[in-house]
Design an enzyme around this catalytic site. Sequence first.
Site, PDB file in Angstrom:
ATOM      1  N   SER B 263      39.157  44.298  39.581  1.00  9.74           N
ATOM      2  CA  SER B 263      38.309  43.206  40.034  1.00  9.74           C
ATOM      3  C   SER B 263      36.984  43.775  40.498  1.00  9.74           C
ATOM      4  O   SER B 263      36.876  44.974  40.743  1.00  9.74           O
ATOM      5  CB  SER B 263      38.931  42.498  41.249  1.00  9.74           C
ATOM      6  OG  SER B 263      40.121  41.844  40.936  1.00  9.74           O
ATOM      7  N   SER B 301      41.290  40.413  36.377  1.00 12.78           N
ATOM      8  CA  SER B 301      40.143  40.729  37.212  1.00 12.78           C
ATOM      9  C   SER B 301      39.699  39.524  38.034  1.00 12.78           C
ATOM     10  O   SER B 301      39.631  38.405  37.537  1.00 12.78           O
ATOM     11  CB  SER B 301      38.985  41.187  36.316  1.00 12.78           C
ATOM     12  OG  SER B 301      38.226  42.197  36.931  1.00 12.78           O
ATOM     13  N   ASP B 303      36.536  38.588  39.308  1.00 12.66           N
ATOM     14  CA  ASP B 303      35.114  38.932  39.242  1.00 12.66           C
ATOM     15  C   ASP B 303      34.340  37.772  39.832  1.00 12.66           C
ATOM     16  O   ASP B 303      33.966  36.815  39.154  1.00 12.66           O
ATOM     17  CB  ASP B 303      34.710  39.177  37.784  1.00 12.66           C
ATOM     18  CG  ASP B 303      35.462  40.371  37.179  1.00 12.66           C
ATOM     19  OD1 ASP B 303      36.143  41.082  37.941  1.00 12.66           O
ATOM     20  OD2 ASP B 303      35.366  40.571  35.970  1.00 12.66           O
TER      21      ASP B 303
END
Lengths: 389, 389, 389, 389
Positions: B263, B301, B303
């Site tokens: 991440s 992830s 993000d």
Amino acid sequence: MTRSAGWLSLSVLAALCLLSPAARAQNKPRARDLGIPFDGTAGPLNAITDVRGVEVGHSTLISGEGKRQVGFGPIRTGVTAILPRGQQSSSEQVFAGWFSLNGNGEMTGTTWVEESGLMEGPVMITNTHSVGTVRDAVIAWWVKHGQGNQPWSLPVVAETWDGYLNDINGFHVKPQHVFEALEGAGSGPVAEGNVGGGTGMICHEFKGGIGTASRKLDEKQGGYTVGVVVQCNYGLRHQLRIAGVPVGREISENLVWSAETGSIIVVVATDAPLLPQQLKRLARRASLGLARNGSISGNGSGDIFIAFSTANPGAGNSTGLVQLTMLPNDRMNPIFEATVQATEEAIINALVAADTMTGADNRTVGALPHERLRQVLRKYNRLREAAKN
Amino acid sequence: MTRSAGWLSLSVLAALCLLSPAARAQNKPRARDLGIPFDGTAGPLNAITDVRGVEVGHSTLISGEGKRQVGFGPIRTGVTAILPRGQQSSSEQVFAGWFSLNGNGEMTGTTWVEESGLMEGPVMITNTHSVGTVRDAVIAWWVKHGQGNQPWSLPVVAETWDGYLNDINGFHVKPQHVFEALEGAGSGPVAEGNVGGGTGMICHEFKGGIGTASRKLDEKQGGYTVGVVVQCNYGLRHQLRIAGVPVGREISENLVWSAETGSIIVVVATDAPLLPQQLKRLARRASLGLARNGSISGNGSGDIFIAFSTANPGAGNSTGLVQLTMLPNDRMNPIFEATVQATEEAIINALVAADTMTGADNRTVGALPHERLRQVLRKYNRLREAAKN
Amino acid sequence: MTRSAGWLSLSVLAALCLLSPAARAQNKPRARDLGIPFDGTAGPLNAITDVRGVEVGHSTLISGEGKRQVGFGPIRTGVTAILPRGQQSSSEQVFAGWFSLNGNGEMTGTTWVEESGLMEGPVMITNTHSVGTVRDAVIAWWVKHGQGNQPWSLPVVAETWDGYLNDINGFHVKPQHVFEALEGAGSGPVAEGNVGGGTGMICHEFKGGIGTASRKLDEKQGGYTVGVVVQCNYGLRHQLRIAGVPVGREISENLVWSAETGSIIVVVATDAPLLPQQLKRLARRASLGLARNGSISGNGSGDIFIAFSTANPGAGNSTGLVQLTMLPNDRMNPIFEATVQATEEAIINALVAADTMTGADNRTVGALPHERLRQVLRKYNRLREAAKN
Amino acid sequence: MTRSAGWLSLSVLAALCLLSPAARAQNKPRARDLGIPFDGTAGPLNAITDVRGVEVGHSTLISGEGKRQVGFGPIRTGVTAILPRGQQSSSEQVFAGWFSLNGNGEMTGTTWVEESGLMEGPVMITNTHSVGTVRDAVIAWWVKHGQGNQPWSLPVVAETWDGYLNDINGFHVKPQHVFEALEGAGSGPVAEGNVGGGTGMICHEFKGGIGTASRKLDEKQGGYTVGVVVQCNYGLRHQLRIAGVPVGREISENLVWSAETGSIIVVVATDAPLLPQQLKRLARRASLGLARNGSISGNGSGDIFIAFSTANPGAGNSTGLVQLTMLPNDRMNPIFEATVQATEEAIINALVAADTMTGADNRTVGALPHERLRQVLRKYNRLREAAKN
């Protein structure tokens, strides 16, 4: 079901004597004139044009009758133009925000509204299959009258579907009708019912169309005005509530649909100095006004709302730094309440104003019967007996 | 793979002689010091703290070694606090906007950021399983120091997952660490690498963590500063590009993952007078800086990016009318470019700063080898031989 | 205003004789039992637990009285857990979607719900300042009972603010209360009113809290069930409409607020096989049910809604290909209508169930007076005289 | 700068001997043929038509030269049609999702894509001021060929602005061009460069236009294909990176803009069985491919992306229950990577294919010089000397 002759009952006549200015201009009663109770204080015209600078124009196309021949009619459609800053400053941008409660519809230009927080030019409303013509015609109009902020244009054009009464696949809206709506736009009372984009629309299986309403906040709340225009074309009969009363269950004859196939466009204007993210909040509140009238926002519905603020005239300046005024979030509640109330009332105004219409294939959609409505409201102790604005 | 001894090659030593102030403060080179070419002009510290008023604090927890015993360690984690207006005015709101490029993560408080356009208090970053503790501890800190704008608080707390090196299910972050990060926050150089929330993080299968960078626009562009902090914990090795060079394919040993499990949190600060919808635009630009380094934003992830502006000090006033200044959209391109560039560089700064770490179960994650990196850049004719800031 | 003694009037007693099973389980009447008319057909329990597999648990904290001492009470708060697939399969994911009508609140975990279309584990509801504790405690519970789909967890925890009656800044909710709510969860009737997360809540300036309701579609519509739980804590008195009747204007004494400071969380469950984007549509419909009761979704309100489907048990499989069933959009209208209706009724159920409560600083918030409500409904010809489910 | 005569240098000639089938069909090299290195494995055509069923058609309008006379030319524009399931099943819906990286542009129909998760009919791309004509013409085409799922249509039409070379305010795209693009659509190689909607476009201040590319996953990853079409019209020269190499800084002559005024539309197709929320994830990944080539997504850019899946042929059924197949989120990474890579390459393919064009007011925009590009790549050790597909 039709209202052509019989609707001027005595009690409605009495109501007409007390008509508001806007109603007199249209020579017919509005919802308040019939004794329907609404919360909040309307502006002088009880119309979106109570927001200074806003202008509205309609181009209405009604011609032909009998069996539908695609490309030949019958025609029951049109275009409505809402100019945030009027014709004199049509390319001066306004802060804006939008919301889709149920997106089975189209509102062009929203990607840039969302990105930039700004809207340039008018909001146009027409039928579903004429959105493209109207969009490009708005650009042509700008090309003729001098461009806006960018060398390209991304007009805001919304729609609802009038294919039940109108030869929608005949594409009868032409650029000239767009210019007519734009150039005929003005302040003052707004024509309601079977006009402009609302000409062929149907709402809760009564004749629908264009409606408007406004709220004026008191000075302690800032004295701002909120105005709403709706093009209403949604809903099944049994869902209709007016002032909380289950009107749709009480007036259950002359139904049109087996399943909902409608939509509603709501345009909210205010002079309160709101930023784009605050205007999105207003746009979302249109949902709540709609819900008060019984909508479940059906799958077939394009329930798309846009809100703009006429404050901050320099919002769209492209050079230097822009000086702005913002109303704090903590002061927005009265504006939220006004938006919910004005949306609720604008829809009922559309229903009250629309006349029975016969269109393609001799289909007839009846108007909301005024006297009958008053009876139902009386049954539920919700009629304002001495109705006035 | 480790950098403990060998990395001080001659060429790096040469580079160190030219270290920027921030690098000297950390006593280690930053990405530019190694000769990695970046576009744009950095601020004096090449850090988010180049945006006046912004303060950053870390609380770093490193203890224990050997086999993981849930609840007992080893501990490789921490908390990072970014205070938009510093400790002196921690409850004074800033305009903010956020964006989730891939939402396999948490950033609390964003629903209110999206709704109000405002953020109150710090942005906190920690490990995935300590978000709750950190969130409530921020409230406790506010309760202690006097409340903000509302009687309730909705802190912004983000995370990435450090469970490879850290006993994450031991919940070792405690309120005291949150207070420590907040109360230790300051302006000036920002510690990078294995510090604060970034302590146990992994990026492109090298040791990752906290990184920062900034850009200063020239006066014609407004002279604004954009600063970025990242907590980077994403990516597979083969995807890594640095300055466009396929570094990850060239340095392919000592891999960590079979599938991405990372991440990245990006915090963007600016003193440019941007409105909330404009700050969302900045937050979205973090994606582009990330992409330059090779990310595909994998399924695992989180993000998530947030941007705020320290301009408009009265943005959060709750009474009267607020006077604001706005940079026109048409002037945002240099700020977009600065955001992309600073994000790109902050990530590489994190990689350059992070030292090899051994954590739970004796797992070791190696640092990006500086000299090796320079060789690869040289191979692709992308090394600035006389590197300086 | 209190209902402790006087509410068992004759007419209510008559109603009690016809109580639904759920009402008898709670030994008090529910909204329908009082003769309030609602549209649609409720499920057997008129509760979210009519959706097979859904379990609900509460942990209720009530202790202390008198003056507020931060950290010491009085305590009027709690935690409510809604487990989509029950305790036996708490880590089996469900498709889910969420919507924020007004985001002055928190619902953690939504970024991943939005990204993945899936929700893992329970929906938890508590007070605003205990969201963090509850979130991390859910992770701790998972750590204890075996992990879910990923090595990290992103629990869904929502809140409303009970600081008027509860020592909210004392952080009295502890992990043990979270475990208690989770482990006490079951199918069957759901306790309403002053329980769980709803313990200290206030709605339209009456005592609010937890409410539930359901709708069962007929077989031609698929026979699906929609169930709703609300934690209601929103609204000013004058806005309250019940069954369309302006109850809040008729019962205008014992007001609490000068300005709205509330919120409402709505959780919608269904066994209809809906995909994530369809569940977002359900979540949006909660707005319409809320609006029917008069909400304007005030600035201070965290009106956040989540919907999930218990169909498609393999939705969260992480390998191979997943075989799914989807209800076409064209068949969703009955489910939309059910969602609106169940939300409308669940809120009124909360108001009807909640008892007058005295909390911090000896503040008292009165229950909605049942007999008085019946009088008002009768005045507007909206009372079902022989009320039964 | 022009490539008309001199570009066939020896090294390019050598490359041409190894041309891929698609390049030979166009009788010109594609990006790979020039030795530009790309990651991943392309499908047989390296085109969106590698996704079985997808058809692409162009209508290209090139006429007139010299000074611009609005309404008379010169004309450098067109229409491109992408039919997800080909002409034989043009009204069979596909699951779809969209994303706006920077919304200074238009993509109609997206509100319903977002709401329903479905797209009916083709994706059309044209110039900014012809979106309306194209939209309504798609409806007219449907009216002629039998309607789709609803009695109304909400076509997806996107645009970029070609007003530098094209008399855009002359509205030269007519319904017949739309029909031509639709009816000429086919599988097989896709013409690139100055064709269809891309005819007059400009990218990084070189001549831009239409480009395409694809990726084929290996069988362990499911064997799926991802195909991309771009209409690229964005970017300043100095920002251009190709294969990570700062090409725009190396080839800095013949610039066009002082400020960015471009856009890019990306259409992603796949045969992987993805649900709508998963396709939104693909659409977002187009941003990352774009970023690799140096875009900062400028304020003037309409960077709007749409992704659809040709799997699940019954996705749009309106009765009964629909049986679907879904690829788990945990298996999406290879598809994300393929989308990023194919977007990156499709843009470069457009640049490589577009020829120098002279348009309105005798303005000339030069093609990317192939041999010069190879020199730059060689300088940075990034040229594949024996280039082949």
